[in-house]
Scaffold this motif. Structure first.
Motif, short mmCIF file in Angstrom:
data_model
loop_
_atom_site.label_atom_id
_atom_site.label_comp_id
_atom_site.label_asym_id
_atom_site.label_seq_id
_atom_site.Cartn_x
_atom_site.Cartn_y
_atom_site.Cartn_z
N SER A 92 -4.37 51.62 -24.41
CA SER A 92 -5.40 50.85 -25.10
C SER A 92 -5.04 49.37 -24.97
O SER A 92 -3.90 48.98 -25.17
N ILE A 93 -6.02 48.55 -24.64
CA ILE A 93 -5.78 47.14 -24.33
C ILE A 93 -6.64 46.27 -25.24
O ILE A 93 -7.83 46.51 -25.42
N TYR A 104 -10.36 50.86 -25.83
CA TYR A 104 -9.72 51.92 -26.60
C TYR A 104 -9.69 53.16 -25.71
O TYR A 104 -10.73 53.75 -25.41
N PHE A 105 -8.51 53.53 -25.24
CA PHE A 105 -8.37 54.55 -24.21
C PHE A 105 -8.92 55.93 -24.61
O PHE A 105 -9.47 56.62 -23.74
N PRO A 106 -8.81 56.38 -25.85
CA PRO A 106 -9.44 57.66 -26.19
C PRO A 106 -10.95 57.68 -25.94
O PRO A 106 -11.50 58.71 -25.56
N TYR A 107 -11.63 56.54 -26.10
CA TYR A 107 -13.06 56.49 -25.78
C TYR A 107 -13.28 56.63 -24.27
O TYR A 107 -14.24 57.27 -23.84
N VAL A 108 -12.38 56.05 -23.49
CA VAL A 108 -12.47 56.18 -22.03
C VAL A 108 -12.30 57.65 -21.64
O VAL A 108 -13.03 58.16 -20.78
N LEU A 109 -11.36 58.34 -22.27
CA LEU A 109 -11.17 59.76 -21.97
C LEU A 109 -12.36 60.60 -22.39
O LEU A 109 -12.73 61.55 -21.70
N LYS A 110 -12.99 60.26 -23.51
CA LYS A 110 -14.18 61.00 -23.94
C LYS A 110 -15.34 60.78 -22.97
O LYS A 110 -16.09 61.72 -22.68
#
Length: 145
Positions: A92-93, A104-110
């Protein structure tokens, strides 16, 4: 396909040690290897001009049920890793003031899960068309005439 496997292997599985010991990782590697052994053996023999009918049937039939299973295993591995990405903040950056942009990396994964399942539908359709082109319809009446 290579990019997809690199993302799942190195970004999702390798970056979170907690996910590496899960059973879904073993299942995912088993499915990937089973598909690849059949596919690469078929392609190698086909390049040499050798067409072995049981291997041809296996290549074009086995991928149809196993590919969705591998997609489900990938999705489950991503879902298992989501809480760890949320708690640790890995990948997350948050950029500084002039840009004020954060990822937010969890949103990218979703979002990747949505693309994964959408792509699976197109790939399964393509696999059915390839199977029909190489093996025919399987209808006995059409083969006799």
């Amino acid at each position: 396909q290579i990019t997809e496997r690199i993302i799942v292997l190195f970004v999702v599985i390798n970056s979170q040690e907690e996910v590496q010991g899960k059973y879904v990782v073993c299942v995912l590697f088993f499915l990937w290897n089973l598909l690849d052994v059949v596919r690469y053996t078929y392609n190698m023999l086909a390049r040499m001009g050798i067409y072995y009918l049981p291997l041809t049937w296996l290549n074009f039939s086995l991928c149809i049920p196993l590919y969705p299973l591998s997609v489900l295993a990938k999705a489950f591995a991503i879902c298992v890793s989501l809480p760890y990405f949320e708690s640790f903040g890995t990948y997350s950056i948050k950029l500084p003031f002039p840009i004020t942009f954060s990822i937010y990396f969890p949103y990218v994964l979703k979002m990747y899960l949505l693309v994964l399942f959408t792509g699976m539908c197109f790939i399964i359709q393509n696999l059915f068309h390839e199977r029909m082109a190489h093996l025919g319809t399987g209808n006995i009446k059409n083969k006799r005439s």
